[in-house]
Scaffold this motif. Structure first.
Motif, PDB file in Angstrom:
ATOM      1  N   ALA A 270       0.705  -1.197  -0.218  1.00 38.83           N
ATOM      2  CA  ALA A 270       0.146   0.097   0.051  1.00 38.83           C
ATOM      3  C   ALA A 270       0.878   1.242   0.092  1.00 38.83           C
ATOM      4  O   ALA A 270       0.661   2.229  -0.688  1.00 38.83           O
ATOM      5  N   ALA A 271       1.923   1.160   0.817  1.00 35.04           N
ATOM      6  CA  ALA A 271       2.692   2.523   0.812  1.00 35.04           C
ATOM      7  C   ALA A 271       3.487   2.419  -0.497  1.00 35.04           C
ATOM      8  O   ALA A 271       3.568   3.847  -1.131  1.00 35.04           O
TER       9      ALA A 271
ATOM     10  N   GLY B 177       2.692   9.322  -6.431  1.00 37.51           N
ATOM     11  CA  GLY B 177       3.480  10.687  -5.807  1.00 37.51           C
ATOM     12  C   GLY B 177       3.159  11.347  -4.664  1.00 37.51           C
ATOM     13  O   GLY B 177       3.453  12.486  -4.363  1.00 37.51           O
ATOM     14  N   ARG B 178       2.524  10.307  -3.954  1.00 40.04           N
ATOM     15  CA  ARG B 178       2.398  11.070  -2.365  1.00 40.04           C
ATOM     16  C   ARG B 178       3.712  11.115  -1.628  1.00 40.04           C
ATOM     17  O   ARG B 178       4.614  10.253  -1.787  1.00 40.04           O
ATOM     18  N   THR B 179       3.533  11.997  -0.705  1.00 42.93           N
ATOM     19  CA  THR B 179       4.838  12.226   0.310  1.00 42.93           C
ATOM     20  C   THR B 179       4.695  11.147   1.424  1.00 42.93           C
ATOM     21  O   THR B 179       3.646  10.426   1.579  1.00 42.93           O
ATOM     22  N   GLN B 180       5.686  10.935   2.301  1.00 42.16           N
ATOM     23  CA  GLN B 180       5.682   9.975   3.342  1.00 42.16           C
ATOM     24  C   GLN B 180       4.545  10.557   4.472  1.00 42.16           C
ATOM     25  O   GLN B 180       3.950   9.414   4.844  1.00 42.16           O
ATOM     26  N   VAL B 181       4.434  11.892   4.688  1.00 42.17           N
ATOM     27  CA  VAL B 181       3.474  12.191   5.454  1.00 42.17           C
ATOM     28  C   VAL B 181       2.066  11.988   4.865  1.00 42.17           C
ATOM     29  O   VAL B 181       1.080  11.754   5.616  1.00 42.17           O
TER      30      VAL B 181
ATOM     31  N   ARG C 212      -2.900   5.723   8.152  1.00 38.12           N
ATOM     32  CA  ARG C 212      -3.170   5.846   9.438  1.00 38.12           C
ATOM     33  C   ARG C 212      -2.224   5.390  10.319  1.00 38.12           C
ATOM     34  O   ARG C 212      -2.208   4.521  11.340  1.00 38.12           O
ATOM     35  N   ILE C 213      -0.969   5.680   9.900  1.00 38.52           N
ATOM     36  CA  ILE C 213       0.239   5.185  10.813  1.00 38.52           C
ATOM     37  C   ILE C 213       1.379   6.553  10.777  1.00 38.52           C
ATOM     38  O   ILE C 213       1.276   7.604  10.151  1.00 38.52           O
TER      39      ILE C 213
ATOM     40  N   THR D 151       7.183   5.145  10.564  1.00 37.75           N
ATOM     41  CA  THR D 151       6.773   3.774   9.981  1.00 37.75           C
ATOM     42  C   THR D 151       6.552   3.811   8.709  1.00 37.75           C
ATOM     43  O   THR D 151       7.256   2.680   7.895  1.00 37.75           O
ATOM     44  N   VAL D 152       6.241   4.631   7.661  1.00 39.82           N
ATOM     45  CA  VAL D 152       6.177   4.635   6.288  1.00 39.82           C
ATOM     46  C   VAL D 152       7.576   4.311   5.961  1.00 39.82           C
ATOM     47  O   VAL D 152       7.708   3.619   4.827  1.00 39.82           O
TER      48      VAL D 152
END
Length: 96
Positions: free
Chosen positions: A12-13, A20-24, A31-32, A36-37
């Motif tokens: 999923a990550a 293109g999503r950031t870690q945040v 919801r972690i 952890t990401v």
């Protein structure tokens, strides 16, 4: 590459990173914590034998872990759609 080596959270990550999503942003979506990401993506990178996270995304597509990569001609067609008088609305009255 076997999907069985990856956890659902790792996949999923990696999928979200490929979008293109950031870690945040990934952390919020899953919801972690962002830390952890980072661990999930790092493990996925190691399993994919990639040097960097962008390389991990590329390897994910190459191995069909993330699905088939988009074909170059499909990308070109989307970018070069006609939009003038010969475009998709040809022959129709303009709307305001």
């Amino acid at each position: 590459m076997s999907r069985a080596l990856f956890t659902e959270h790792e996949l999923a990550a990696l999928r979200l990173l490929a979008q293109g999503r950031t870690q945040v942003e990934i952390a919020r979506a899953l919801r972690i914590r962002p830390e952890t990401v980072g661990r999930l993506l790092n493990r996925a990178r190691i399993l994919l034998r990639a040097r960097t996270l962008p390389h991990a995304v590329a390897r994910g597509y190459e191995t069909c872990l993330l699905g088939p990569p988009p074909h170059d001609h499909e990308i070109e067609q989307e970018e070069h759609r006609p939009s003038g008088p010969d475009g998709p609305n040809r022959g129709q009255e303009p709307t305001d």
